[in-house]
Scaffold this motif. Structure first.
Motif, PDB file in Angstrom:
ATOM      1  N   GLY A   1       0.838  -1.187   0.000  1.00 54.32           N
ATOM      2  CA  GLY A   1       0.000   0.000   0.000  1.00 54.32           C
ATOM      3  C   GLY A   1       0.871   1.234   0.000  1.00 54.32           C
ATOM      4  O   GLY A   1       2.098   1.130   0.127  1.00 54.32           O
ATOM      5  N   PRO A   2       0.245   2.417  -0.121  1.00 50.77           N
ATOM      6  CA  PRO A   2       1.045   3.652  -0.218  1.00 50.77           C
ATOM      7  C   PRO A   2       1.859   3.930   1.039  1.00 50.77           C
ATOM      8  O   PRO A   2       2.823   4.678   0.989  1.00 50.77           O
ATOM      9  N   LYS A   3       1.475   3.311   2.179  1.00 53.35           N
ATOM     10  CA  LYS A   3       2.249   3.548   3.404  1.00 53.35           C
ATOM     11  C   LYS A   3       3.039   2.305   3.842  1.00 53.35           C
ATOM     12  O   LYS A   3       3.431   2.202   5.004  1.00 53.35           O
ATOM     13  N   ALA A   4       3.218   1.375   2.910  1.00 56.31           N
ATOM     14  CA  ALA A   4       4.166   0.278   3.158  1.00 56.31           C
ATOM     15  C   ALA A   4       5.435   0.676   2.415  1.00 56.31           C
ATOM     16  O   ALA A   4       5.402   0.919   1.212  1.00 56.31           O
ATOM     17  N   TYR A   5       6.540   0.792   3.158  1.00 55.70           N
ATOM     18  CA  TYR A   5       7.747   1.358   2.566  1.00 55.70           C
ATOM     19  C   TYR A   5       8.934   0.406   2.644  1.00 55.70           C
ATOM     20  O   TYR A   5       9.103  -0.318   3.631  1.00 55.70           O
ATOM     21  N   THR A   6       9.756   0.468   1.595  1.00 54.04           N
ATOM     22  CA  THR A   6      11.138   0.042   1.735  1.00 54.04           C
ATOM     23  C   THR A   6      11.941   1.327   1.883  1.00 54.04           C
ATOM     24  O   THR A   6      11.785   2.252   1.073  1.00 54.04           O
ATOM     25  N   ILE A   7      12.737   1.405   2.931  1.00 55.57           N
ATOM     26  CA  ILE A   7      13.558   2.609   3.137  1.00 55.57           C
ATOM     27  C   ILE A   7      14.943   2.308   2.575  1.00 55.57           C
ATOM     28  O   ILE A   7      15.665   1.448   3.092  1.00 55.57           O
TER      29      ILE A   7
ATOM     30  N   ASP B   1      18.528   3.853   1.713  1.00 53.32           N
ATOM     31  CA  ASP B   1      19.420   4.982   1.992  1.00 53.32           C
ATOM     32  C   ASP B   1      18.648   6.202   2.505  1.00 53.32           C
ATOM     33  O   ASP B   1      18.879   7.343   2.087  1.00 53.32           O
ATOM     34  N   GLY B   2      17.690   5.957   3.416  1.00 51.87           N
ATOM     35  CA  GLY B   2      16.973   7.054   4.079  1.00 51.87           C
ATOM     36  C   GLY B   2      15.775   7.579   3.320  1.00 51.87           C
ATOM     37  O   GLY B   2      15.147   8.536   3.764  1.00 51.87           O
ATOM     38  N   HIS B   3      15.436   6.970   2.176  1.00 51.43           N
ATOM     39  CA  HIS B   3      14.265   7.401   1.416  1.00 51.43           C
ATOM     40  C   HIS B   3      13.178   6.333   1.516  1.00 51.43           C
ATOM     41  O   HIS B   3      13.432   5.159   1.219  1.00 51.43           O
ATOM     42  N   SER B   4      11.968   6.739   1.895  1.00 48.53           N
ATOM     43  CA  SER B   4      10.852   5.787   2.005  1.00 48.53           C
ATOM     44  C   SER B   4      10.219   5.611   0.629  1.00 48.53           C
ATOM     45  O   SER B   4       9.601   6.538   0.099  1.00 48.53           O
ATOM     46  N   ILE B   5      10.366   4.428   0.076  1.00 50.96           N
ATOM     47  CA  ILE B   5       9.828   4.159  -1.261  1.00 50.96           C
ATOM     48  C   ILE B   5       8.553   3.333  -1.094  1.00 50.96           C
ATOM     49  O   ILE B   5       8.590   2.240  -0.513  1.00 50.96           O
ATOM     50  N   PRO B   6       7.412   3.855  -1.571  1.00 48.96           N
ATOM     51  CA  PRO B   6       6.151   3.114  -1.404  1.00 48.96           C
ATOM     52  C   PRO B   6       6.194   1.762  -2.130  1.00 48.96           C
ATOM     53  O   PRO B   6       6.796   1.638  -3.195  1.00 48.96           O
ATOM     54  N   MET B   7       5.544   0.791  -1.513  1.00 45.68           N
ATOM     55  CA  MET B   7       5.474  -0.552  -2.097  1.00 45.68           C
ATOM     56  C   MET B   7       4.029  -0.844  -2.480  1.00 45.68           C
ATOM     57  O   MET B   7       3.234  -1.302  -1.659  1.00 45.68           O
ATOM     58  N   MET B   8       3.688  -0.558  -3.717  1.00 45.58           N
ATOM     59  CA  MET B   8       2.339  -0.821  -4.224  1.00 45.58           C
ATOM     60  C   MET B   8       2.358  -2.135  -5.011  1.00 45.58           C
ATOM     61  O   MET B   8       3.388  -2.490  -5.608  1.00 45.58           O
ATOM     62  N   PRO B   9       1.235  -2.865  -5.049  1.00 45.18           N
ATOM     63  CA  PRO B   9       1.216  -4.142  -5.769  1.00 45.18           C
ATOM     64  C   PRO B   9       1.706  -3.992  -7.206  1.00 45.18           C
ATOM     65  O   PRO B   9       1.305  -3.066  -7.916  1.00 45.18           O
ATOM     66  N   GLY B  10       2.592  -4.883  -7.611  1.00 47.80           N
ATOM     67  CA  GLY B  10       3.152  -4.864  -8.976  1.00 47.80           C
ATOM     68  C   GLY B  10       4.399  -4.023  -9.105  1.00 47.80           C
ATOM     69  O   GLY B  10       5.110  -4.127 -10.103  1.00 47.80           O
ATOM     70  N   ASP B  11       4.700  -3.174  -8.100  1.00 44.12           N
ATOM     71  CA  ASP B  11       5.920  -2.364  -8.169  1.00 44.12           C
ATOM     72  C   ASP B  11       7.157  -3.250  -8.066  1.00 44.12           C
ATOM     73  O   ASP B  11       7.122  -4.326  -7.444  1.00 44.12           O
ATOM     74  N   ILE B  12       8.245  -2.731  -8.648  1.00 48.54           N
ATOM     75  CA  ILE B  12       9.541  -3.407  -8.580  1.00 48.54           C
ATOM     76  C   ILE B  12      10.522  -2.411  -7.966  1.00 48.54           C
ATOM     77  O   ILE B  12      10.605  -1.264  -8.415  1.00 48.54           O
TER      78      ILE B  12
END
Ligand SMILES: [Fe+2]
Length: 323
Positions: free
Chosen positions: A124-130, A132-143
């Protein structure tokens, strides 16, 4: 040659005696080896295999009850190729694993020399991989890519479990040796900013649009090689198969892992049939011809070590030298 060796080997009366003497100087003969070092075409040490998200999801959900948050970054399921003696690699150079981070949970940040990527199955938009200090959203299908040396952690601020597939070149790093791993000095690296447009993220809607706008390479088949950015050791190609498309792929040297993002279909390889659907993962080790057929419009992603094979001059298809 030392005098003692000269005396020793001069006394050899037959080959068994010479072989026994070679043991004393830590040498092996090359004329009577039990297994050949060179062979005409690749030996298939790994086997094609298929894993289902419908098995992995409930298993990870159960692991969520039983494996603590302190090990959240290791709460994963490894798709170890089912061959004797192997408990890790999916294909010779790559490993694929399902991972889950619970709602409200943060997994500690770390970095390592292996290159990594993830394909998001549920997020979802608030599930993140951080990264190097940047929160990258993890949406279904994203790579998402986390290259060699990037600090990365996870922070699931949604109300649901987040699931994804990790692909790493760990088996290659283990084989060659240059493994380094460290936990972030703060354990969990806090985020300075949310970066939905981070260069390490391939957004599902964006790459699908580009894929669908590309030309067919075979009837009902479109492909798109993603990047830059790239990882040095393995690439990512997204594939669209129209419903009822049949695509034959020849044997080739790159090791491949296929992940199904959307749709349903079947893969025939080496006398086996894999019936796949969204979230499934398949190992296609080097030198296996195979056929994909889609029963619905489908999106798949192929990871392969083709960049490495290309760099080494070993990227071959079909008949090897004569191809
Ligand atoms: Fe990692």
């Amino acid at each position: 040659m030392s005098d003692s060796s000269s005396t020793l080997f001069d006394s050899a009366q037959d080959l068994p005696a010479l072989h026994a003497m070679l043991e004393q100087v830590k040498m092996k003969n090359g004329w009577a080896k039990p297994t050949p070092s060179l062979y005409p075409v690749p030996k298939q040490n790994f086997v094609p295999a298929h894993w289902k998200f419908s098995d992995a999801r409930p298993a990870l959900h159960a692991a969520g009850r039983l494996v603590g948050t302190d090990k959240a970054e290791r709460r994963n399921l490894i798709m170890a190729n089912p061959i004797a003696g192997n408990d890790y690699a999916t294909v010779a150079s790559l490993v694929g694993a399902y991972q889950m981070v619970k709602a409200g949970e943060a997994a500690r940040s770390h970095r390592h020399t292996p290159n990594a990527m993830r394909i998001i199955l549920e997020g979802g938009p608030k599930a993140y991989t951080i990264v190097d200090g940047h929160s990258i959203p993890m949406m279904p299908g994203d790579i998402l890519l986390t290259p060699n040396g990037s600090f990365h952690g996870h922070d699931n601020q949604t109300d649901d479990e987040a699931y994804w597939i990790d692909i790493l070149d760990v088996p290659l790093v283990q084989f060659l040796g240059p493994m380094f791993f460290e936990v972030h000095p703060d354990s969990f690296q806090s985020s300075q900013q949310v970066s939905p447009n981070d260069s390490m993220r391939f957004v599902f809607e964006d790459y699908i649009q580009k894929l669908l706008n590309s030309s067919e390479i075979a009837e009902g088949v479109k492909t798109l090689l993603l990047g830059p950015p790239v990882l040095t050791t393995f690439d990512r190609t997204v594939v669209h198969l129209k419903a009822h498309a049949i695509w034959n792929l020849p044997a080739s040297t790159p090791n491949q892992i296929w992940v199904v993002v959307k749709g349903e279909g079947k893969t025939k390889v080496n006398g086996q049939h894999f019936d796949w659907k969204a979230g499934d993962l398949m190992a296609i080790p080097y030198w296996n011809a195979f056929q994909h057929s889609a029963s619905q419009d489908s999106i798949l992603i192929r990871m392969s070590d083709a960049p490495l094979m290309q760099f080494l001059g070993w990227n071959r298809t079909g008949q090897g030298f004569s191809a």
